[in-house]
Design a protein around this motif. Structure first.
Motif, short mmCIF file in Angstrom:
data_model
loop_
_atom_site.label_atom_id
_atom_site.label_comp_id
_atom_site.label_asym_id
_atom_site.label_seq_id
_atom_site.Cartn_x
_atom_site.Cartn_y
_atom_site.Cartn_z
N ASP A 227 110.86 57.55 -58.19
CA ASP A 227 112.43 57.48 -58.09
C ASP A 227 113.26 58.68 -58.30
O ASP A 227 114.21 58.77 -58.29
CB ASP A 227 112.82 56.52 -59.31
CG ASP A 227 112.43 56.98 -60.63
OD1 ASP A 227 111.56 57.97 -60.78
OD2 ASP A 227 113.00 56.39 -61.58
N VAL A 228 112.26 59.93 -57.96
CA VAL A 228 113.08 61.01 -57.94
C VAL A 228 112.55 61.90 -56.62
O VAL A 228 111.10 61.64 -56.40
CB VAL A 228 112.95 61.85 -59.10
CG1 VAL A 228 113.20 63.23 -59.12
CG2 VAL A 228 113.43 61.10 -60.40
N ALA A 229 113.24 62.79 -55.95
CA ALA A 229 112.87 63.24 -54.77
C ALA A 229 111.92 64.32 -55.25
O ALA A 229 112.28 65.07 -56.23
CB ALA A 229 114.21 63.78 -53.96
N GLN A 230 110.88 64.88 -54.44
CA GLN A 230 109.99 65.70 -54.70
C GLN A 230 109.65 66.72 -53.65
O GLN A 230 109.72 66.25 -52.37
CB GLN A 230 108.73 65.44 -55.41
CG GLN A 230 108.86 64.57 -56.65
CD GLN A 230 107.55 64.19 -57.27
OE1 GLN A 230 106.71 65.07 -57.73
NE2 GLN A 230 106.97 62.75 -57.32
N ASP A 231 109.31 67.96 -53.79
CA ASP A 231 109.18 68.92 -52.73
C ASP A 231 108.05 69.66 -53.16
O ASP A 231 107.94 69.78 -54.26
CB ASP A 231 110.34 69.78 -52.36
CG ASP A 231 111.65 69.22 -51.72
OD1 ASP A 231 111.47 68.18 -50.83
OD2 ASP A 231 112.48 69.30 -52.48
N GLY A 232 107.08 69.86 -52.07
CA GLY A 232 105.97 70.74 -52.42
C GLY A 232 105.41 71.12 -51.12
O GLY A 232 106.00 71.16 -50.09
N ARG A 233 104.09 71.69 -51.28
CA ARG A 233 103.64 72.14 -49.93
C ARG A 233 102.04 72.59 -50.26
O ARG A 233 101.57 72.56 -51.32
CB ARG A 233 104.22 73.60 -49.53
CG ARG A 233 104.34 74.73 -50.26
CD ARG A 233 104.78 75.96 -49.35
NE ARG A 233 106.11 75.87 -49.00
CZ ARG A 233 106.61 76.94 -48.08
NH1 ARG A 233 105.76 77.80 -47.98
NH2 ARG A 233 107.85 76.50 -47.77
N PHE A 234 101.48 72.33 -49.05
CA PHE A 234 99.94 72.87 -48.95
C PHE A 234 99.71 73.44 -47.52
O PHE A 234 100.48 73.75 -46.92
CB PHE A 234 99.10 71.54 -49.33
CG PHE A 234 99.12 70.60 -48.17
CD1 PHE A 234 98.52 70.29 -47.17
CD2 PHE A 234 100.25 69.41 -48.30
CE1 PHE A 234 98.57 69.53 -46.24
CE2 PHE A 234 100.22 68.61 -47.47
CZ PHE A 234 99.29 68.43 -46.34
N SER A 235 98.32 73.78 -47.45
CA SER A 235 97.88 74.34 -46.12
C SER A 235 96.79 73.92 -45.56
O SER A 235 95.99 73.25 -46.21
CB SER A 235 97.71 76.04 -46.63
OG SER A 235 96.63 76.05 -47.17
N ILE A 236 96.64 73.91 -44.40
CA ILE A 236 95.68 73.49 -43.42
C ILE A 236 94.76 74.74 -42.91
O ILE A 236 95.60 75.62 -42.36
CB ILE A 236 95.90 72.66 -42.24
CG1 ILE A 236 96.69 71.35 -42.79
CG2 ILE A 236 94.68 72.04 -41.44
CD1 ILE A 236 97.03 70.37 -41.93
N ASN A 237 93.67 74.74 -43.28
CA ASN A 237 92.84 76.03 -42.74
C ASN A 237 91.93 75.50 -41.37
O ASN A 237 91.36 74.56 -41.31
CB ASN A 237 91.85 76.52 -43.66
CG ASN A 237 92.40 77.18 -45.00
OD1 ASN A 237 92.46 76.65 -45.91
ND2 ASN A 237 92.69 78.31 -44.63
N VAL A 238 92.64 76.06 -40.34
CA VAL A 238 91.94 75.65 -39.14
C VAL A 238 91.33 77.08 -38.54
O VAL A 238 91.76 77.80 -38.02
CB VAL A 238 93.03 75.13 -38.15
CG1 VAL A 238 92.24 74.73 -36.71
CG2 VAL A 238 93.93 74.11 -38.81
N GLY A 239 90.01 77.24 -38.67
CA GLY A 239 89.44 78.34 -38.49
C GLY A 239 89.91 79.48 -39.00
O GLY A 239 89.86 79.35 -40.41
N ASN A 240 90.39 80.70 -38.53
CA ASN A 240 90.91 81.64 -39.20
C ASN A 240 92.42 81.61 -39.24
O ASN A 240 93.13 82.40 -39.78
CB ASN A 240 90.58 82.92 -38.36
CG ASN A 240 88.93 83.19 -38.37
OD1 ASN A 240 88.32 82.79 -39.32
ND2 ASN A 240 88.76 83.84 -37.18
N LYS A 241 92.95 80.46 -38.63
CA LYS A 241 94.45 80.16 -39.06
C LYS A 241 94.63 79.17 -40.13
O LYS A 241 94.11 78.35 -40.29
CB LYS A 241 95.04 79.77 -37.75
CG LYS A 241 96.63 79.58 -37.71
CD LYS A 241 96.96 79.39 -36.24
CE LYS A 241 96.62 77.92 -35.72
NZ LYS A 241 97.55 77.61 -34.45
N GLU A 242 95.85 79.74 -40.77
CA GLU A 242 96.24 78.85 -41.92
C GLU A 242 97.75 78.40 -41.54
O GLU A 242 98.57 79.20 -41.22
CB GLU A 242 96.42 79.71 -43.28
CG GLU A 242 96.76 78.91 -44.58
CD GLU A 242 96.51 79.62 -45.81
OE1 GLU A 242 97.81 80.37 -46.04
OE2 GLU A 242 95.55 79.73 -46.47
#
Length: 554
Positions: A227-242
């Motif tokens: 019931d509360v707004a949340q913000d976050g992040r993560f990463s995707i590793n695609v080969g040598n690119k993040e």
């Protein structure tokens, strides 16, 4: 008593520095006094805090791939391990001997870089082979829609569903993926070139709940909070690119609404010419960027491309002799050779305090993510007046409105004129697909309006380029997902500060007075720049009117 303790502390520090100097002489290494030579935020974060403390060392300066490391004793096993690790990462390491007190003083910077280091709280590893296969398979919006549509939601795991959606979004260059909870189902939509398109409208609620739980774990969010707004992040590793994924979750009537924004680092690799800036405007930009001090403001709403433009400016002036520090909230893309710090108000490192700290690092160029209040504005203006080139953003509708906005924030008018170099306003418009665009018929009255428009342009605009123009309209093909448009380009207006500006601000800082000065100086408005992009076949009148309002033909 306090004075005696201070003297004792000073004597102890002097003794440590003498011992460090002697060790440096014995080992044939350089010596550095970190009470006089400040450490760099960009450098300090190269080494994990615990590794630095174990090795009694700190990275203090970074230029290109050369890193200066101050350490108590290079013979310590933990110190050797850190140096070896840096060299394995292709850094050239320069070793300096420092006192323990000096190294400990450098460690204080970790409290500022910690948020930037920890913003990515999770990672999804998509194998390069799988990503290539997915990209080959999901080349079009229709293919992505079909792939998700035929998914067996009974068998698919939440992680596989997340990977499928993100792989599709990345393949067709969607800027974000939206999950919108409805009463019985969940709708998935992709934003492509600024517009939302339905991908799938029948995602079962059970699958969505499982997806949300898994995604919250990856992004470091609280699973039991709904019931509360949340913000976050993560990463995707695609080969040598993040690729970083920024996550936003808010409560809604039928559950939680999720948006995953795709921050592909390739999106930031845009040169000045790639932004869509005309040659005569590039002259103004380069003139402002070549100045050693002053303020460059970029204005516009969220999503108008301001950050990409300012990053391109930084890349244009970034070199080994120029120290650039940014203060952002959040850091969107990584820029090699630029010291990027992230604001963290909870830790006391907000724009105001952060900017004060950045100025003390003696940078040549400072990027402040946004001017939000009078304190940030005052420090930015003072920095611009005292030998720094400062770049920042401000939320106004156009370039002219930036000055009244600063005054409304509480900035003293007397400081604005001398500090300003350039004010920019910009928007993004969709580009016509070059493979399927087709010539449009131009009515005689429209041709007359266009002719009058070209003749009324300022003298600095090369009118010969628009004598033979051709207007196009969208078609539709596989390359553009049958939308008729592919990619976006900026439309800009540049208001360059002139000597008369300071006097006008002090006498009459109204938008009307400033606009007259801008017109006298030959400013081309965003709408006019948009029309010129129509006449060279990049976009359409429809796009320009959608973005800037009804065209005001003279």
């Amino acid at each position: 008593m306090a004075n005696i303790q201070s003297q004792v502390s000073l004597l102890k520090r002097e003794g440590e520095e003498r011992a460090a100097q002697k060790l440096a002489e014995r080992l044939g290494s350089g010596y550095v006094d970190l009470s006089k030579v400040p450490a760099s935020v960009e450098a300090i974060k190269l080494i994990e805090e615990q590794d630095a403390k174990d090795g009694k060392l700190a990275a203090i300066e970074l230029k290109s791939r050369i890193v200066a490391v101050a350490m108590l004793n290079p013979e310590l096993p933990a110190a050797k391990k850190v140096v070896e690790s840096l060299r394995e990462k292709q850094y050239e390491v320069k070793i300096f001997i420092a006192s323990l007190s000096g190294v400990e003083q450098a460690w204080r910077l970790y409290k500022f870089v910690k948020p930037a280091v920890e913003v990515i709280t999770g990672r999804i590893k998509i194998e390069e082979k799988r990503m290539k296969e997915t990209a080959e398979h999901l080349k079009t919006f229709a293919a992505v829609r079909d792939e998700i549509g035929k998914t067996n939601f009974i068998k698919i795991s939440p992680l596989e569903l997340i990977e499928t959606v993100l792989a599709g979004a990345i393949s067709i260059k969607a800027s974000d993926a939206h999950f919108e909870a409805e009463e019985k189902k969940v709708k998935i939509r992709f934003r492509i070139d600024g517009l939302l398109h339905d991908v799938f409208t029948e995602l079962p609620l059970d699958n969505y709940e499982a997806l949300l739980s898994r995604l919250k774990l990856i992004a470091g969010l609280k699973i039991n909070i709904k019931d509360v707004a949340q913000d976050g992040r993560f990463s995707i590793n695609v080969g040598n690119k993040e690729i970083e994924i920024r996550v936003s979750i808010i409560p809604s009537e039928f559950g939680e609404t999720l948006v995953m924004r795709v921050l592909d680092p390739e999106a930031a690799n845009v040169g000045l010419a790639g932004l869509g800036i005309r040659e005569d405007d590039l002259v103004i930009v380069n003139r402002s960027l070549s100045k050693p001090n002053g303020l460059i403001l970029n204005t516009g709403p969220t999503g108008s491309g301001k950050t990409t433009t300012l990053y391109s400016f930084l890349k244009n002036i970034n070199n080994a002799e120029t120290k650039i520090i940014t203060l952002e909230d959040p850091i969107e893309y990584r820029l090699e050779g630029v010291e990027q710090t992230q604001a963290d108000p909870a830790a006391g490192y907000d724009f105001v305090n952060g900017l004060r700290s950045v100025v003390r690092q003696d940078p040549d160029v400072i990027l402040v993510g946004e001017i939000r209040d009078v304190d940030t504005a005052d420090i930015a203006l003072q920095a611009a007046l005292t030998g720094h080139l400062v770049l920042s953003t401000l939320h106004t509708n156009d370039a002219i409105g930036a000055i009244p906005r600063l005054i409304n924030l509480g900035v003293k008018p007397v400081t604005i004129g001398p500090a300003l170099n350039l004010i920019i306003a910009q928007r993004l418009v969709r580009k016509l697909c070059p493979q399927c665009k087709k010539p449009a018929q131009i009515a005689p009255d429209m041709a007359s309006k266009i002719s009058t428009f070209i003749s009324s342009l300022p003298a600095r605009v090369d009118k010969s380029k628009f004598e033979k123009y051709e207007v196009y309209e969208p078609g539709g093909c596989d390359a553009c997902n049958n939308f008729g448009y592919r990619g976006r380009v900026g439309i800009f207006e540049f208001f360059e500060a002139v000597p008369e500006l300071e006097e006008i601000i002090l006498k009459d800082a109204s938008e009307g007075a400033i606009r007259k000065l801008a017109e006298k100086g030959g400013m081309v408005t965003m709408q006019q720049d948009g029309i010129l992009k129509v006449l060279v076949g990049q976009t359409t009148f429809h796009e320009i009117e959608n973005t800037t309002g009804q065209i005001e033909w003279q």
